[in-house]
Design an enzyme around this catalytic site. Structure first.
Site, PDB file in Angstrom:
ATOM      1  CG  ASP A   1      -0.149   0.062   2.541  1.00 15.01           C
ATOM      2  OD1 ASP A   1       0.874  -0.651   2.651  1.00 15.01           O
ATOM      3  OD2 ASP A   1      -0.558   0.807   3.454  1.00 15.01           O
TER       4      ASP A   1
ATOM      5  CD  GLU B   1       4.493   0.724   6.941  1.00 16.36           C
ATOM      6  OE1 GLU B   1       5.281   0.969   7.843  1.00 16.36           O
ATOM      7  OE2 GLU B   1       4.160   1.600   6.096  1.00 16.36           O
TER       8      GLU B   1
END
Lengths: 487, 487
Positions: free
Chosen positions: B106, B169
């Site tokens: 991400d 994250e």
């Protein structure tokens, strides 16, 4: 005219009480919110100007409207509401004193929390609820009620009246100071000024207000010093940079901690030295004021009162300075966990000033003190201390003059009691605007109609019917006693 | 396999460099912003999961997806993106070490200020611009590039690989800690862990990262004590109440001023005593690190550096604690002149922790110290000090173990230099999540691919083409050297 003729005026006020209530009801229905910066909102303020003009004309006054021009920074551009100057009688009598009466016809926004409509006068348990009932449409109309009652009772008004009503008071009286300065000629024959735009100190006892604290507003900005030729510093991650850079927030906090202690004592050298010493007479005056600490606690809703004695609390509200830190700009104000070191943060604080502080010197002392203290920190960041906006000076009237003597006599006559002599802790800018436009030493008195629990600015604003009706009598009686100082 | 066979892998990486660039370009085009809480935004993160799964399957890895359930407090409810666990070879060889490789797929939102599209890989002057290029799609794909090169070169991969790629994250690794705890069995045969999700300390020299600071986050709330049976206190007008009530903001400022001095020294007794003494070896290590104060100043864009020496700056980033005040909630954060006394204000601050601080004791000491100091103030207001969220502990690896030896050898081989040995000043939560799921004493190493100026999270994020290609070689070489400790 003898003192007895006042009874005729009072009786007429009682007779007309429903008419007066209707007058207030009509005024409250006009949502004259001066902070509403839409065209539609502003039109309601203009509508209120028209309403007052018509009321005054119907009572035989000569009305002049003074344009204040456009409101700065408005889009679409909004015209400021006119100041109304109304004279009664249209041609002043040479043998009578001329009294200037100030009030405002704009109101605060509705806001949340009302138990009934803010814009429809509702009477419950002798209380008249509605936005503007006490601040300041009720008191403004009480002056008109008094005028109507004199006329209906066929009693000659013993003074020349000059009403001055503005429509931007709740938004900082934009344009009023300029208006007063430009039209000094209007004010040159004024013998005394009466303003009814504050409240009793309690719910029980009328008062005359003879002083206001001033306010000096400051900002202190701590910033990382930018490197020449680079973009200004941005927030840094406290993980990567914590411990390696001078943090403006740490330093701002240290600087702000040097301003006042937990008991509200100002720590800036030289400030307290400028405060007038308490006189014996003053001691006595404060002892006499009707004020209960239990009620004070109820009002503040907490145990945070510094003093246990009413006298101390009153003195610190009215005749001692105070310092408040209002907030910090540039750091993270959210409830969230954030991890930034902010490069530039600004603290905002203000000092409430009192007699006989030199307000220019207050500013100088604050800047000098903070600059010296910052120097001691030994950081590579920079510190800038600035005065924010214009300072509003403190004001102190003379309670022994003819104006206050008349106010006292009127209070005795209507309420059968001595008024408390009070000062307001806040500042009312127009008081000073008017003072600066008047002949030197022209007396100003604040003569409130409403009570401490009226809730101006909040939900369920009210004016007790009794205060509205007795207030109309009080203001009418004041005209009589200022014309007849020996009565 | 001899060390020379690595050259075949390196040559293949050079041959395939355009293929690898295309792989990164395809990944960057998928706007996998995990903080976007719209259904459409989240679907792009899922799309990135699918992309990685397919890439890994095409390279012959066995992919399993682990659902993390729903994201709390989302409306519409959003499913968290799956964690990808991929094994190569699909059946681990019993005679090889098993290496766990962590990365995340991400990215941060685009944000303002880009000079070219954030979502279209653009090469300029040898730099590959695009969101996620360095954080963390570039490094994640560098692992895949290494795998592809080994296979295309026909060279046996000397270790068992287990990739662990998550998709949250950038939004606090929501769900990852639970996932790791619930699936400890996955991690039981892991011999070493390598994470490539940080950056070189400079633009010049590669590094291995062996430590992280932790973070303990706190709030301190000062409030006026409500009167029993009444609504909570509201903001008070500083004109009317200034000087008569204990002001929470004054007291919060005093309390916050007791935390740290302008040089970043923590003033809370007992904190600094828990910090490890600097060893001679450490002194030498910090001296060797390639770090220039001029560059540091350029990065922070200001003159705010506390220390003039690189060594001091590095030590205070990496091995000393720090304290930052992040902001105040409940006062007025605007630029405007406001006049309120706020009834309840909360200061937020954090302490970055380092070896061998007892992080539980850090919390206790902070609370105890502030409570004692508040007691001394003698106010009627209340003070509450709280830990905010969970503390992330500090982490310290062992630079003498086989993992770091392999990292050092791989760096020498690819970059022909000794790596700097660094610690990060921030915390990387997953490091600890993984540590807690692994067998005790399993080595973790951070092996960055990108440089200090890559601008992760900001506009114009980039990864130099050289770092991408050499980074693919570095990670491939690491596999070789961890399998051949004597090489």
């Amino acid at each position: 005219m003898s003192s007895d003729t006042l009874d005729q005026v009072f009786n007429k006020i009682d007779d007309l009480s429903e008419v007066f209530k209707k007058r207030l009801s009509n005024a409250i229905a006009i949502q004259s919110v001066s902070s509403d910066q839409t065209t539609k909102g502003r039109e309601k303020v203009y509508q209120m100007t028209d309403f007052l003009e018509l009321q005054l004309q119907n009572l035989g006054a000569k009305v002049q409207r003074y344009s204040l021009g456009d409101e700065p920074d408005t889009k679409p551009v909004l015209k400021l509401p006119d100041v109304i100057i109304a004279k009664y009688p249209p041609t002043p009598a040479a043998n009578k004193k001329t009294i200037l009466i100030y009030g405002h016809y704009d109101v605060q926004p509705e806001g949340p929390g009302w138990d009934q409509s803010a814009w429809e006068l509702t009477e419950k348990n002798g209380k008249l609820y509605g936005r503007g009932s006490t601040d300041d449409k009720g008191p403004v109309l009480a002056w008109l009620n008094a005028l109507e009652a004199y006329k209906e009772a066929g009693v000659d008004i013993p003074v020349n009246l000059m009403f001055c009503f503005e429509g931007m008071e709740e938004t900082g009286s934009i344009g009023f100071s300029d208006f007063a300065q430009k039209n000094k000629a209007l004010f040159e024959n004024i013998d005394a000024v009466c303003i009814s735009d504050n409240y009793w100190l309690t719910t029980r006892k009328p008062c005359l207000t003879y002083g206001l604290r001033g306010i000096n507003y400051f900002t202190i900005t701590i910033a990382q010093k930018p490197l020449q030729g680079l973009q200004p510093p941005v927030p840094l991650h406290s993980g990567i940079y914590g411990g390696t850079v001078h943090e403006p927030m740490t330093e701002l906090i240290i600087m702000l901690s040097k301003l006042a202690d937990v008991d509200g004592n100002i720590l800036i050298p030289g400030i307290n030295e400028m405060v007038d010493t308490v006189t014996k007479e003053e001691e006595e005056r404060y002892k006499k004021i009707d004020f209960k600490m239990d009620e004070f606690k109820q009002t503040i809703r907490s145990e945070a009162a510094i003093y246990t004695e009413a006298r101390d609390t009153l003195m610190h509200r009215m005749r001692y300075p105070s310092l408040t830190i209002h907030g910090i700009n540039g750091a993270d104000p959210s409830e969230n966990q954030t991890t930034a070191i902010y490069p530039k943060v600004t603290g905002k604080f203000s000092i409430r000033t009192v007699p006989s502080m030199d307000i220019k010197k207050v500013g100088d002392l604050v800047v000098q003190y903070l600059e010296q203290e910052f120097e001691k920190l030994g950081t590579k960041n920079t510190c800038e201390v600035k005065a924010f906006g214009e300072s509003a000076p403190w004001w102190l009237g003379n309670t022994n003059d003819a104006n206050f003597t008349a106010g006292t006599a009127a209070t005795r006559r209507v309420y059968n009691t001595e008024p408390d002599l009070t000062r307001e802790g806040g500042s009312i800018g127009v008081t000073l605007d008017l003072k600066n436009a008047l002949k030197p030493n022209t007396s100003i008195m604040l003569l409130p109609v409403g009570q401490s629990d009226d809730g101006a600015h909040g939900p369920n604003e009210k004016l007790s019917r009794k205060n509205y009706i007795d207030g109309s009598k009080l203001l009418g009686a004041y005209w009589y006693y200022i014309a007849h100082p020996q009565a």
